[in-house]
Design a protein around this motif. Structure first.
Motif, PDB file in Angstrom:
ATOM      1  N   ALA A  47       0.825  -1.207   0.000  1.00 13.88           N
ATOM      2  CA  ALA A  47       0.000   0.000   0.000  1.00 13.88           C
ATOM      3  C   ALA A  47       0.858   1.255   0.000  1.00 13.88           C
ATOM      4  N   ALA A  48       1.917   1.274   0.794  1.00 15.89           N
ATOM      5  CA  ALA A  48       2.804   2.437   0.848  1.00 15.89           C
ATOM      6  C   ALA A  48       3.490   2.654  -0.489  1.00 15.89           C
ATOM      7  N   ALA A  49       4.028   1.581  -1.066  1.00 14.60           N
ATOM      8  CA  ALA A  49       4.777   1.694  -2.313  1.00 14.60           C
ATOM      9  C   ALA A  49       3.887   2.131  -3.462  1.00 14.60           C
ATOM     10  N   VAL A  50       2.739   1.505  -3.596  1.00 11.45           N
ATOM     11  CA  VAL A  50       1.842   1.828  -4.709  1.00 11.45           C
ATOM     12  C   VAL A  50       1.277   3.240  -4.565  1.00 11.45           C
ATOM     13  N   SER A  51       0.929   3.636  -3.346  1.00 12.36           N
ATOM     14  CA  SER A  51       0.405   4.989  -3.127  1.00 12.36           C
ATOM     15  C   SER A  51       1.413   6.042  -3.567  1.00 12.36           C
ATOM     16  N   ALA A  52       2.677   5.842  -3.223  1.00 14.04           N
ATOM     17  CA  ALA A  52       3.712   6.804  -3.590  1.00 14.04           C
ATOM     18  C   ALA A  52       3.999   6.771  -5.089  1.00 14.04           C
ATOM     19  N   ALA A  53       4.027   5.578  -5.670  1.00 17.56           N
ATOM     20  CA  ALA A  53       4.303   5.460  -7.106  1.00 17.56           C
ATOM     21  C   ALA A  53       3.198   6.096  -7.931  1.00 17.56           C
ATOM     22  N   ARG A  54       1.970   5.954  -7.488  1.00 18.67           N
ATOM     23  CA  ARG A  54       0.849   6.561  -8.216  1.00 18.67           C
ATOM     24  C   ARG A  54       0.924   8.082  -8.209  1.00 18.67           C
ATOM     25  N   LEU A  55       1.645   8.633  -7.247  1.00 20.01           N
ATOM     26  CA  LEU A  55       1.827  10.083  -7.173  1.00 20.01           C
ATOM     27  C   LEU A  55       3.114  10.524  -7.853  1.00 20.01           C
ATOM     28  N   GLY A  56       3.681   9.618  -8.640  1.00 15.55           N
ATOM     29  CA  GLY A  56       4.785   9.998  -9.512  1.00 15.55           C
ATOM     30  C   GLY A  56       6.176   9.813  -8.959  1.00 15.55           C
ATOM     31  N   LYS A  57       6.325   9.146  -7.817  1.00 18.99           N
ATOM     32  CA  LYS A  57       7.650   8.985  -7.225  1.00 18.99           C
ATOM     33  C   LYS A  57       8.298   7.665  -7.658  1.00 18.99           C
ATOM     34  N   LYS A  58       9.627   7.671  -7.663  1.00 19.87           N
ATOM     35  CA  LYS A  58      10.405   6.476  -7.960  1.00 19.87           C
ATOM     36  C   LYS A  58      10.528   5.671  -6.676  1.00 19.87           C
ATOM     37  N   VAL A  59       9.961   4.469  -6.681  1.00 21.14           N
ATOM     38  CA  VAL A  59       9.819   3.692  -5.446  1.00 21.14           C
ATOM     39  C   VAL A  59      10.437   2.311  -5.610  1.00 21.14           C
ATOM     40  N   LEU A  60      11.171   1.892  -4.590  1.00 19.78           N
ATOM     41  CA  LEU A  60      11.704   0.534  -4.507  1.00 19.78           C
ATOM     42  C   LEU A  60      11.060  -0.163  -3.319  1.00 19.78           C
ATOM     43  N   LEU A  61      10.536  -1.348  -3.557  1.00 21.08           N
ATOM     44  CA  LEU A  61       9.954  -2.177  -2.496  1.00 21.08           C
ATOM     45  C   LEU A  61      10.838  -3.407  -2.314  1.00 21.08           C
ATOM     46  N   ILE A  62      11.388  -3.559  -1.115  1.00 21.90           N
ATOM     47  CA  ILE A  62      12.314  -4.654  -0.823  1.00 21.90           C
ATOM     48  C   ILE A  62      11.613  -5.701   0.036  1.00 21.90           C
ATOM     49  N   GLU A  63      11.660  -6.962  -0.390  1.00 19.43           N
ATOM     50  CA  GLU A  63      11.000  -8.053   0.314  1.00 19.43           C
ATOM     51  C   GLU A  63      11.995  -9.196   0.552  1.00 19.43           C
ATOM     52  N   LYS A  64      12.007  -9.728   1.770  1.00 19.66           N
ATOM     53  CA  LYS A  64      12.979 -10.763   2.134  1.00 19.66           C
ATOM     54  C   LYS A  64      12.620 -12.139   1.582  1.00 19.66           C
ATOM     55  N   SER A  65      11.343 -12.354   1.249  1.00 16.79           N
ATOM     56  CA  SER A  65      10.919 -13.663   0.773  1.00 16.79           C
ATOM     57  C   SER A  65      10.775 -13.657  -0.752  1.00 16.79           C
ATOM     58  N   MET A  66      10.046 -14.649  -1.267  1.00 10.72           N
ATOM     59  CA  MET A  66       9.862 -14.783  -2.713  1.00 10.72           C
ATOM     60  C   MET A  66       8.477 -14.351  -3.174  1.00 10.72           C
ATOM     61  N   LYS A  67       7.653 -13.825  -2.255  1.00 11.54           N
ATOM     62  CA  LYS A  67       6.338 -13.354  -2.677  1.00 11.54           C
ATOM     63  C   LYS A  67       5.844 -12.267  -1.742  1.00 11.54           C
ATOM     64  N   LEU A  68       4.942 -11.464  -2.249  1.00 13.80           N
ATOM     65  CA  LEU A  68       4.390 -10.355  -1.492  1.00 13.80           C
ATOM     66  C   LEU A  68       3.204 -10.807  -0.644  1.00 13.80           C
ATOM     67  N   GLY A  69       2.865  -9.982   0.334  1.00 10.76           N
ATOM     68  CA  GLY A  69       1.671 -10.236   1.133  1.00 10.76           C
ATOM     69  C   GLY A  69       1.913 -10.464   2.611  1.00 10.76           C
ATOM     70  N   GLY A  70       3.140 -10.852   2.988  1.00 12.83           N
ATOM     71  CA  GLY A  70       3.420 -11.023   4.413  1.00 12.83           C
ATOM     72  C   GLY A  70       2.538 -12.056   5.070  1.00 12.83           C
ATOM     73  N   LEU A  71       2.019 -11.724   6.242  1.00 13.23           N
ATOM     74  CA  LEU A  71       1.172 -12.662   6.973  1.00 13.23           C
ATOM     75  C   LEU A  71      -0.068 -13.060   6.187  1.00 13.23           C
ATOM     76  N   ALA A  72      -0.540 -12.183   5.308  1.00 17.20           N
ATOM     77  CA  ALA A  72      -1.746 -12.479   4.541  1.00 17.20           C
ATOM     78  C   ALA A  72      -1.537 -13.616   3.549  1.00 17.20           C
TER      79      ALA A  72
END
Length: 427
Positions: free
Chosen positions: A26-51
């Motif tokens: 949510a943080a990454a996409v919200s910022a990217a939609r407002l025109g910023k260059k965003v990097l999202l770093i994840e320790k695993s092989m898929k997004l979503g965390g506990l979900a």
């Protein structure tokens, strides 16, 4: 002879988000939609965390329990995304964020409570869709990378310059003007020296299995979601019922305790499986992460308390509801995400500042998404205003979030008459 550590510098970004759970997305996409260059770093092989990794595949109730939806914004958007290609549905009684009054009256006449606005979803399909969600927004993704160090600007106190990660390429550094800790465990906060609070976790661990009976039910109903059931190790409740007597709580921020948790629960699950007919069931997924809910949270400018139910905050960045109890309404103060003195670092999701049960209210999927969305937008505003993150123009931030369909303040008409008694009992 030890070789000198070599750190490869990999680029400059407007915003770096550490942690690819729902809050980080949510943080990454919200910022990217407002025109910023965003990097999202994840320790695993898929997004979503506990979900997804943690198999907590439930968008918990997003309504007040009386037929009115409270949480909207990107939480509503991601709820719909989670159901687009996988199983699961929201209650059909809801229309445009509410159950029509004529239907509510029918429930009242039957002396029944209406359904809550919630949905189970496929964790694996949701993980795939989250990758698409980020990719379509222009977010740059970096998987299989573990945070190891935070580096401050030596010439500017309180300004984080870059973060260092370990991955297949060795040790790499990534620089940015703003940072969001959405690791869920406050890992970046901890590395950066931001004060945090911690709390123990109960003995609970569950995977997913199919049985001949659940497969039969799925065939009979035409719903593949009915094919899955839980395979449990520990089975303590949210409130600790069922936690083994005398067993210490798990500190999810300690590697030895994480290992103790995994070993104890996997052995317990195996013992339970040994008592079943091995040809009548199969475990299809074990959790890909420890299913801890509360490990570290920021010692923020404000810490949300249970007694804050029904209280408005001038710096609210989203109205939320209690997922477990009907009628309870809260707001997320921006102060729960920031700490003065750390000018370009804030948090979101499970590491927002909460105390006791209020931490539980903040940490679940829909509120985590709302705080993540607020964090992403706040980073953009801080950059454009050239201010520390904790000093952004709150009115401007709230206006932007409102335009993104976030409810900033709950409606006082939805506060039950007995709310004053609740405050008296909790203060």
């Amino acid at each position: 002879m030890l070789l000198q550590e070599e750190v490869h510098q990999r680029g400059q970004y407007d915003i770096i988000v550490a942690g690819g759970g729902v809050a980080g997305v949510a943080a990454a996409v919200s910022a990217a939609r407002l025109g910023k260059k965003v990097l999202l770093i994840e320790k695993s092989m898929k997004l979503g965390g506990l979900a997804t990794l943690g198999l907590v595949n439930l968008f918990v109730p997003m309504c007040n329990g009386r037929g009115k939806q409270i949480i909207f914004g990107m939480a509503e958007e991601l709820l719909r995304v989670s159901l687009r290609y996988g199983y699961g549905d929201v209650p059909e009684q809801f229309e445009n964020g509410a159950i029509p009054e004529k239907i509510l009256e029918q429930y009242r006449q039957r002396k029944q409570l209406p359904p809550r606005y919630m949905a189970h979803f496929s964790p694996e399909i949701f993980a795939l869709v989250l990758t698409e969600f980020c990719h379509d927004a222009g977010v740059e993704l970096l998987f299989d990378s573990i945070l190891s160090r935070a580096v401050f600007n030596p010439e500017q106190q309180g300004i984080l310059r870059e973060i260092v990660v370990d991955n297949k390429s060795g040790r790499e550094s990534y620089a940015a003007d703003m940072f969001v800790d959405a690791t869920g465990d406050g890992d970046l906060l901890y590395c950066a020296g931001v004060p945090t609070q911690s709390r123990g976790n109960y003995h609970v661990y569950y995977g997913r299995k199919v049985t001949l009976d659940t497969c039969r039910t799925a065939l009979e109903t035409g719903d593949i979601g009915r094919a899955f059931t839980s395979a449990c190790g520990g089975n303590a409740s949210l409130y600790g019922k069922g936690h083994p007597e005398g067993m210490p709580l798990y500190n999810g921020a300690d590697s030895a305790d994480v290992t103790r948790y995994i070993i104890a629960n996997q052995l317990e699950m195996l013992e339970k499986l040994k008592g079943e007919n091995r040809k009548s069931r199969e475990v299809v997924t074990l959790p890909g992460m420890a299913q801890f809910r509360t490990t570290r949270c920021i010692d923020g400018e404000y810490t949300l308390k249970e007694s804050d139910a029904y209280r408005h905050f001038d710096d609210s960045v989203g109205a939320i509801c209690d997922f477990d109890r009907r009628d309870y309404l809260f707001e997320i103060p921006f102060g729960t995400l920031v700490k003065k003195g750390f000018h370009n670092l804030l948090t979101a999701g499970r590491s927002a500042a909460g105390e006791g049960y209020a931490w539980d209210v903040l940490r679940v999927i829909p509120p985590a998404i709302i705080s993540g969305q607020a964090a992403g937008v706040a980073c953009v505003h801080a950059l454009e205003e050239e201010k520390p993150i904790w000093d952004v123009d709150i009115a401007s931030l709230q206006e932007e979030l409102s335009q993104e369909n976030v409810t900033i303040h709950f409606d006082d008409a939805d506060v039950p008459e007995y709310s004053e008694d609740i405050h008296e009992n909790n203060d």
